[in-house]
Design an enzyme around this catalytic site. Structure first.
Site, PDB file in Angstrom:
ATOM      1  N   GLU A 194      21.720  33.040  -7.239  1.00  0.00           N
ATOM      2  CA  GLU A 194      22.770  31.846  -7.100  1.00  0.00           C
ATOM      3  C   GLU A 194      22.863  31.433  -8.602  1.00  0.00           C
ATOM      4  O   GLU A 194      23.846  30.677  -9.005  1.00  0.00           O
ATOM      5  CB  GLU A 194      22.123  30.617  -6.261  1.00  0.00           C
ATOM      6  CG  GLU A 194      22.161  30.885  -4.928  1.00  0.00           C
ATOM      7  CD  GLU A 194      23.666  31.267  -4.436  1.00  0.00           C
ATOM      8  OE1 GLU A 194      24.084  32.259  -4.527  1.00  0.00           O
ATOM      9  OE2 GLU A 194      24.093  30.079  -3.733  1.00  0.00           O
ATOM     10  N   THR A 205      32.334  28.260  -8.170  1.00  0.00           N
ATOM     11  CA  THR A 205      31.327  27.145  -8.245  1.00  0.00           C
ATOM     12  C   THR A 205      30.957  26.751  -9.689  1.00  0.00           C
ATOM     13  O   THR A 205      30.831  25.405  -9.894  1.00  0.00           O
ATOM     14  CB  THR A 205      29.757  27.815  -7.551  1.00  0.00           C
ATOM     15  OG1 THR A 205      30.202  27.915  -6.462  1.00  0.00           O
ATOM     16  CG2 THR A 205      28.953  26.519  -7.411  1.00  0.00           C
TER      17      THR A 205
HETATM   18  P1  ADP Z   1      30.839  31.081  -3.231  1.00  0.00           P
HETATM   19  O1  ADP Z   1      30.539  29.569  -3.030  1.00  0.00           O
HETATM   20  O2  ADP Z   1      31.944  31.600  -2.161  1.00  0.00           O
HETATM   21  O3  ADP Z   1      29.472  31.754  -3.145  1.00  0.00           O
HETATM   22  P2  ADP Z   1      30.692  31.286  -5.971  1.00  0.00           P
HETATM   23  O4  ADP Z   1      31.841  30.940  -7.217  1.00  0.00           O
HETATM   24  O5  ADP Z   1      29.464  30.583  -5.911  1.00  0.00           O
HETATM   25  O6  ADP Z   1      31.484  31.400  -4.802  1.00  0.00           O
HETATM   26  O7  ADP Z   1      30.144  32.932  -6.127  1.00  0.00           O
HETATM   27  C1  ADP Z   1      31.144  33.925  -6.478  1.00  0.00           C
HETATM   28  C2  ADP Z   1      30.850  34.394  -7.829  1.00  0.00           C
HETATM   29  O8  ADP Z   1      29.720  35.266  -7.871  1.00  0.00           O
HETATM   30  C3  ADP Z   1      32.114  35.181  -8.339  1.00  0.00           C
HETATM   31  O9  ADP Z   1      32.098  35.087  -9.803  1.00  0.00           O
HETATM   32  C4  ADP Z   1      31.585  36.554  -8.119  1.00  0.00           C
HETATM   33  O10 ADP Z   1      32.100  37.670  -8.647  1.00  0.00           O
HETATM   34  C5  ADP Z   1      30.213  36.654  -8.156  1.00  0.00           C
HETATM   35  N1  ADP Z   1      29.361  37.506  -7.296  1.00  0.00           N
HETATM   36  C6  ADP Z   1      28.409  38.504  -7.835  1.00  0.00           C
HETATM   37  N2  ADP Z   1      28.032  39.338  -6.707  1.00  0.00           N
HETATM   38  C7  ADP Z   1      28.523  38.766  -5.673  1.00  0.00           C
HETATM   39  C8  ADP Z   1      28.438  39.326  -4.395  1.00  0.00           C
HETATM   40  N3  ADP Z   1      27.543  40.209  -4.346  1.00  0.00           N
HETATM   41  N4  ADP Z   1      28.956  38.440  -3.341  1.00  0.00           N
HETATM   42  C9  ADP Z   1      29.788  37.525  -3.932  1.00  0.00           C
HETATM   43  N5  ADP Z   1      29.981  37.207  -5.338  1.00  0.00           N
HETATM   44  C10 ADP Z   1      29.336  37.679  -6.073  1.00  0.00           C
END
Ligand code: ADP
Length: 310
Positions: free
Chosen positions: A129, A182
């Site tokens: 995270e 995020t």
């Molecule tokens: P959400 O709140 O939907 O999780 P975030 O912005 O917190 O969205 O997270 C997405 C970010 O994390 C994107 O930049 C994405 O490319 C990256 N990321 C890396 N690995 C993963 C994964 N396995 N699943 C989802 N997002 C990922």
């Protein structure tokens, strides 16, 4: 056991008065992950299906980052490959990164016969995270690992409390198809909060939790308010206040930004009403011609689920 297939659900963090401390696990939307033991040590993301934007690089994919933090704590003579089937769109606000961060460590822990506690798994998942959002928050990963509705009292010494779930509590979630990272929606937050707002937010959080313990839907409704984050973040979400009002006018107990947005959640008593609220929220986005996904989910009491083992 050499292979495990799991379902890692979506989740809604924040829940209005519970910014960074409340999280809810959803039922029927999520990712699937297959984790296999490999001869080679370390972690490899072999494939990601369903979302082309997600990196395979194990220094960037959050599933590999959290898995590596777990593997750093043990000595084993093999490694793991992880195949991810994304059901949750990244940047949607319903825990796409959390599903991967928590799913990988949950699955690996099962494959190595569960040496780690839930709190330890939360700590590892938070490393993923941290990569996705810039801060190591636990409000999405904790409800995945512990199930249900969780309160994160502390992340320094992990202290997570499972809250009671009143019967027939549903979440309706509308996801306008725009991407909000995020890390971006965190960067606009104000870092100074007035004493008055802090008091209001604490009172509402206490009221909400008390409402869950006493099945008092009216108290839940009075308490689902966010005076600190929503006024700043809502500007990033088209028609936020119209959508929220339509949810409440149609019987929702409360409505607000899901996680860091752009999804908007409504908490509703009863499935029929939850669907009606969904229709009302949808109408607003149909009017402005913005595409969206709609989810209606009961609260998932169990969290991540094992689908099969070999
Ligand atoms: P959400 O709140 O939907 O999780 P975030 O912005 O917190 O969205 O997270 C997405 C970010 O994390 C994107 O930049 C994405 O490319 C990256 N990321 C890396 N690995 C993963 C994964 N396995 N699943 C989802 N997002 C990922």
């Amino acid at each position: 056991m050499n292979e495990i297939k799991i379902f890692s659900p979506a989740s809604v963090a924040n829940i209005s008065c519970g910014f960074d401390v409340l999280g809810v696990c959803l039922n029927n939307i999520g990712d699937e992950m297959v984790i296999r033991k490999t001869k080679k040590k370390g972690v490899v993301i072999s494939k990601v299906h369903g979302d082309r934007d997600i990196p395979l690089d194990n220094k960037k994919n959050v599933a590999a980052i959290s898995a590596s933090s777990l593997l750093n704590k043990i000595s084993i003579n093999h490694g793991f490959e992880i195949e991810i089937f994304k059901g949750i769109k990244s940047g949607s606000g319903i825990g796409s990164s959390a599903a991967s961060s928590a799913g990988s460590v949950f699955g690996i822990n099962k494959l190595i016969e569960k040496p780690f506690s839930k709190n330890e798994l939360i700590k590892f998942a938070m490393e993923g995270e941290k990569k996705a959002s810039g801060t190591a928050h636990a409000d999405n990963v904790a409800p995945l690992i512990c199930g249900g509705i969780t309160l994160i009292r502390s992340t320094t010494e992990i202290d997570v409390i499972n809250l009671p779930i009143p019967d027939k509590l549903f979440l309706t979630i509308i996801h306008p198809k725009i991407k909000l990272k995020t890390s971006d929606s965190r960067s606009i937050l104000k870092h100074k909060v007035s004493l008055k707002k802090t008091i209001d937010q604490m009172a509402n959080l206490g009221g909400f939790i008390s409402g869950l313990y006493t099945n008092d839907f009216n108290l839940i409704k009075r308490s689902l308010k966010d005076v600190i984050v929503e006024p700043t973040r809502s500007i990033l979400i088209p028609e936020f206040y119209k959508i929220k009002k339509s949810a409440i006018d149609n019987g929702a107990l409360g409505s607000g930004i899901a996680g860091s947005g752009p999804s908007i959640y409504a908490m509703v008593k009863g499935e029929k009403k939850a669907r009606k609220v969904g229709e009302a929220m949808s109408e607003i986005l149909i009017k402005i011609g913005l595409e969206f996904n709609l989810h209606v989910s009961e609260i998932n009491r169990n969290g991540i689920k094992v689908l099969s083992k070999k």
